[in-house]
Structure formats: structure tokens, C-alpha cells
Design a protein around this motif. Structure first.
Motif, PDB file in Angstrom:
ATOM      1  N   THR A 262      39.073  33.352  31.424  1.00 18.76           N
ATOM      2  CA  THR A 262      38.140  34.121  32.257  1.00 18.76           C
ATOM      3  C   THR A 262      38.831  35.166  33.119  1.00 18.76           C
TER       4      THR A 262
ATOM      5  N   TYR B 190      36.813  38.433  34.680  1.00 18.61           N
ATOM      6  CA  TYR B 190      36.577  38.616  36.105  1.00 18.61           C
ATOM      7  C   TYR B 190      37.273  39.870  36.634  1.00 18.61           C
TER       8      TYR B 190
ATOM      9  N   LEU C  20      35.013  42.742  35.786  1.00 20.36           N
ATOM     10  CA  LEU C  20      33.786  42.675  36.576  1.00 20.36           C
ATOM     11  C   LEU C  20      34.033  43.083  38.029  1.00 20.36           C
ATOM     12  N   SER C  21      35.187  42.722  38.569  1.00 21.37           N
ATOM     13  CA  SER C  21      35.483  43.103  39.957  1.00 21.37           C
ATOM     14  C   SER C  21      35.701  44.607  40.087  1.00 21.37           C
TER      15      SER C  21
ATOM     16  N   ARG D 141      34.802  43.419  44.474  1.00 20.66           N
ATOM     17  CA  ARG D 141      35.479  42.113  44.574  1.00 20.66           C
ATOM     18  C   ARG D 141      34.562  41.040  45.163  1.00 20.66           C
TER      19      ARG D 141
ATOM     20  N   VAL E  74      32.098  39.053  42.807  1.00 18.35           N
ATOM     21  CA  VAL E  74      32.861  38.228  41.864  1.00 18.35           C
ATOM     22  C   VAL E  74      33.457  37.015  42.584  1.00 18.35           C
TER      23      VAL E  74
ATOM     24  N   GLY F 108      32.506  33.205  41.855  1.00 17.66           N
ATOM     25  CA  GLY F 108      33.579  32.306  41.453  1.00 17.66           C
ATOM     26  C   GLY F 108      33.713  31.112  42.376  1.00 17.66           C
TER      27      GLY F 108
ATOM     28  N   ALA G  87      38.076  33.266  38.750  1.00 15.67           N
ATOM     29  CA  ALA G  87      37.684  34.305  39.713  1.00 15.67           C
ATOM     30  C   ALA G  87      38.508  34.198  40.983  1.00 15.67           C
TER      31      ALA G  87
ATOM     32  N   THR H   3      40.860  37.484  41.771  1.00 15.50           N
ATOM     33  CA  THR H   3      40.249  38.318  42.804  1.00 15.50           C
ATOM     34  C   THR H   3      40.983  38.197  44.130  1.00 15.50           C
TER      35      THR H   3
ATOM     36  N   ALA I 179      44.443  41.135  36.802  1.00 12.15           N
ATOM     37  CA  ALA I 179      44.032  40.052  35.901  1.00 12.15           C
ATOM     38  C   ALA I 179      44.880  40.028  34.638  1.00 12.15           C
TER      39      ALA I 179
END
Length: 504
Positions: free
Chosen positions: A72, A76, A79-80, A85, A88, A92, A125, A129, A409
Motif C-alpha cells: 500500500t 498512499y 493519493l497524498s 497528506r 490520507v 490510515g 499510510a 505519510t 513512498a
């Protein structure tokens, strides 16, 4: 500044100065949750198995969580960068807390493993993050300070986790290992919701942000299948068996599907620039090698300390834990080095020293004294602190806000994947050496790591077993030294001498 070339400016988002302390406190609490979870469960396994049964499945308490976190991370990260941030991290943390609550309510081993995977979906996440937000909140000059704080939290949690898990399992109930996450995580979540305010951002084209859900699903499936093959190969089934070959074949087919989907996606989960930019590609490979070499001490040193040095479990744990003392100190001081000689050269200095330290381990006398591997671990932690933090800070400083989550990430994903590969490779090496050394000796151990461990626990292992374990761990450390040398070579050949830092 030597080795660091400034480029473009981009304002850093996040909390204002009056709120930054509260957000940093939340990040440290989230880091503590993530770090504790990887160690606190291990000492309670006997109590968990005694209550729920399912001994044959208990390894999935760790493997399932690790797989979920790893696969993941890239999702993530993207997505962030797309939505910010805060959402997410909130999602998470909520998943992690829900998984913790359900783990505490688990009625059998299958349910506990499923809820651990749910925890891992939130843990991915938290890991990615937190590191990204730390870079958002601080300019380049101050990032080592926050990273050193996070490293210290990780170190303290890694040391305290096994002891805390043992105390809760012995004097309370193993379910409290998961319930203790709830107040800590709730406080972190409240601080984030209350104090983190990110400015509204729009896509450069002005269009609504699109999420590559097909790519996310393909990445998740591909990573899950390949990592399962690596985790279970040679353990649940032989490497060349039908399940192993089938999983690797399916994983490669899914990898091809990921490439096709990501090339066609407008906003891919794993964009091509992650590997086209020399800095990020080099750091991904170097931290992948770091993940590989970390397996040698974390997995094999405790067995070496107990069987070869005849130390009690607590003393054996101390031999390993000393590297978590020197690592954050070295990381905090690394800024004084990379400001003079640059990110790449500082990391090369650290990993070069680590390679020599790992290579020295097989030359320790047999059986030796406890202070000898302890000293090497102390030095190894200092070397790796000088290696890892400059690379993470360096990568984060070469990208803007809209790419930082993906870049962070990607390096964390490569490090996690390296650990999985290292566990599989070094497990095979150790078992091969043990089988070669113990073949035909008549010893109660049959020549693999599991049977040797059982013989040691039962007190039936002879001197031949202890020498075989020493040889096996020496071979693993040589493999770790080779991984460190490979990381040095990657930085030398692939990484640019100066990182193109963005001024912020």
C-alpha cells in the motif's frame, strides 16, 4: 554547500509555526504506533497461540501485516500527492485503529490474521505519510532535526516493544497489546484533525483530480502475490514446488499488467519519473539494498547470541538493540557532514563503513565474548544512520510538494521489499550452510534453521550445532556485506554527485 545544488522554489504547505509543534507530536505518536506494532506482538505469540490455537498459521501475524504495509505504500504516496497528506493520514490512522480494536476482539487465529492485514492497510499510510509530512513542515536546513526525532522514537519503540509486549501478555492479557494502540492513536488523530491545515490545491490543468484505481488494484495484487511467494517460499513449500512457481508466474504476469496500465493512466500510481530520475532511482536501489542487509542482524543475530555466545534472551536482545542507540545519534549529526560533502558522498561514507563492519563479523573468534558483536552493532548503527537519513532528506528535497509523497513512498517501498527479499535469500543461505555442516553428524538437528532452533530449546544440541550456526550466520553477514557494497556501487555509478535540491 558541497554536493547540493539549489534549483527552484516551492512554498511548503502544512501547519503554521504555532501549530507545527502539535502536528510534530502527532507524527511522533504515529511513528511510535508503527514501530511498536512490528515488535510488540513477537513476545506474546505463545500466549496468543495458547488462547486461539492456529500454531501453523501464526507466522502470518507478521507476514500479513508486512505485506499489507508494503504493497500500500506506493498507493498512499500517490493519493497524498493528489488529495493532500491530511485525508490520507486520517484514513490510515482510522484503519489502523479499527484493525487494532478488531485484533483485540479476534476469536480465532484466522480472524486475528485478517484483522492484522487490516491494521497493515492503515500502517502503510502511517509510515509513508509521516515521513512526507515531516519534509513538508520543515525547510531543508531543519529536516535533519525532525528526522532525528522520528528516528529516536523508532529506536525507543523498537527497544521497548518486546519488553512491553511480554509484560502485557504475562500480567494482563495479550489483547491489551492491541488495545493500547487506541488511546495513543486517537490522540494522534485528534491532533492531526485539529492542528494540520493544508492549503487548497488544484491540478495544474484545472481539471478534477483523477485516481488511477485500476493501477492501484494492479500494484496491490502484483505486490501481494510476489511478496507472498518470497515470504512463504522455502518455508510453507519448497522453492521449486508448484505453489512457488505458480505464484512467481502469476506475479510476473501481474507485473506486466501493471506496466501496461500505468503507461496508459493519466495519473499513474507509480509514475515513470520515479525511475527515470537518477537521484530517485539510485536511492530506491540503495535503500532496497539496505532492507536486504538489515535482515542479517535483526533475524539472525539473536540466535547467534543465544546459541554461540550462550547468552540469555534478554542479553541477546541487548546485543541487537545497541544499534538503535547509535543510529539516531548518527542520523542527527549527519547534516554536519552532508552540508560539507553532499548527500551522495555522505551516504557512500556510511554504507562503505557498514560494508567493512559487516565483513568483519565472520572474523570474530569462536565462541568469542559478548562485547565483540555488541561493538560491531554499535558501529553498524552509526554507519547506517550516516547512510539512510541523507538519502531520504536528499530525495525529498529534490521534488516539490506534488511529488513528495510518491517519491517518499517509492524509497520506503523499496526498503520494505528489500527486507522481504533479504529474509528469503538469507534464510536459504543459512539453511544451506546448516545442511552442509550437519549432514551425517548424527546430531538431533536435521539441518535446517527450524530444527536447529528446536534442538537448542530442548537442550539437545551439541557443539557441532553451535559451530554450524556460527558458520551459517557468518555466511549471512558476508551476504549482507555484499548488499552494502552493491549499495555503494549504485550510489557511485547511478547517483549524481550533486542532488538538484529545490530551495524551500
Amino acid at each position: 554547500m558541497g554536493g547540493i545544488s539549489p534549483a527552484v522554489h516551492e512554498a511548503a504547505p502544512g501547519a503554521g509555526p504555532d501549530r507545527r509543534g502539535a502536528v510534530v507530536a502527532a507524527l511522533m505518536l504515529a511513528m511510535a504506533l508503527s514501530a511498536l506494532d512490528s515488535t510488540i506482538v513477537s513476545t506474546a505469540v505463545p500466549q496468543i497461540v495458547g488462547d486461539l490455537g492456529g500454531f501453523s498459521l501464526f507466522s502470518w501475524l507478521f507476514s500479513g501485516y508486512l505485506l499489507a504495509v508494503t504493497v500500500t505504500l506506493p498507493v498512499y504516496g500517490k493519493l497524498s500527492d493528489t488529495f493532500g497528506r491530511k485525508p490520507v493520514l486520517v484514513v490510515g490512522a482510522s484503519l489502523f485503529l479499527l484493525g487494532s480494536l478488531l485484533c483485540a476482539l479476534a476469536w480465532n487465529m484466522g480472524a486475528l490474521i485478517a484483522f492484522r492485514i487490516l491494521q497493515g492497510l492503515g500502517g502503510g499510510a502511517l509510515q509513508g505519510t509521516v515521513q512526507t509530512l515531516a519534509a513538508d513542515l520543515y525547510p531543508l536546513e531543519e529536516r535533519p532535526r525532525i528526522q532525528a526525532r522520528l528516528s529516536t522514537v523508532w529506536a525507543v519503540s523498537a527497544i521497548a516493544g518486546p519488553g512491553l509486549g511480554g509484560v502485557l501478555a504475562a500480567y494482563a492479557d495479550w489483547r491489551w497489546i492491541f488495545l493500547i494502540n487506541l488511546p495513543v492513536g486517537a490522540l494522534a488523530l485528534w491532533l492531526i484533525v485539529r492542528h494540520l491545515h493544508e492549503p487548497a490545491r488544484e491540478s495544474p490543468s484545472g481539471m478534477r483530480a483523477r485516481v488511477d484505481w485500476a493501477g492501484a488494484l494492479a500494484v496491490f495484487a502484483c505486490g501481494g502475490v510476489l511478496l507472498t511467494a518470497l515470504v512463504q517460499g522455502g518455508v510453507a513449500w519448497p522453492w521449486l514446488s508448484a505453489p512457488s512457481l505458480g505464484l512467481f508466474g502469476a506475479g510476473l504476469a501481474l507485473l506486466a499488467a501493471v506496466v501496461v496500465i500505468e503507461r496508459r493512466a493519466a495519473e499513474p500510481i507509480i509514475p515513470g519519473w520515479v525511475w527515470r530520475r537518477r537521484v530517485i532511482a539510485a536511492v530506491n536501489l540503495a535503500l532496497g539494498a539496505l532492507g536486504v542487509l538489515m535482515v542479517a542482524p535483526t533475524v539472525f543475530l539473536p540466535t547467534y547470541a543465544q546459541s554461540v555466545l550462550s547468552l540469555a534472551p534478554v542479553a541477546a536482545g541487548f546485543v541487537l538493540s545497541v544499534w538503535t542507540l547509535s543510529w539516531p545519534v548518527s542520523a542527527a549529526l549527519s547534516q554536519h557532514v552532508y552540508r560539507r560533502i553532499g548527500f551522495r558522498n555522505t551516504a557512500m561514507l556510511g554504507i562503505g563503513a557498514a560494508s567493512m563492519i559487516l565483513f568483519a563479523f565472520p572474523f570474530l573468534p569462536y565462541p568469542g565474548e559478548a562485547w565483540q558483536p555488541t561493538l560491531l552493532m554499535l558501529l553498524l548503527g552509526a554507519a547506517l544512520g550516516l547512510f539512510q537519513l541523507p538519502l531520504i532528506v536528499g530525495v525529498q528535497s529534490t521534488v516539490g510538494w506534488s511529488e513528495r509523497g510518491t517519491a517518499t513512498a517509492s524509497v520506503l517501498f523499496c526498503r520494505q521489499t528489500g527486507q522481504t527479499i533479504g529474509a528469503a535469500a538469507f534464510g536459504a543461505i543459512a539453511n544451506g550452510v546448516l545442511a552442509a555442516r550437519l549432514g551425517g553428524t548424527g546430531d538431533p538437528a536435521t539441518g535446517d534453521l527450524d530444527s536447529v532452533t528446536r534442538a537448542l530449546d530442548a537442550g539437545t544440541a551439541g557443539e557441532s550445532v553451535r559451530r554450524a550456526i556460527a558458520d551459517a550466520v557468518h555466511a549471512v553477514y558476508l551476504g549482507a556485506a555484499a548488499a552494502a557494497a552493491l549499495a555503494f556501487l549504485v550510489l557511485l555509478v547511478v547517483a549524481p554527485r550533486k542532488f538538484p535540491v529545490r530551495a524551500d
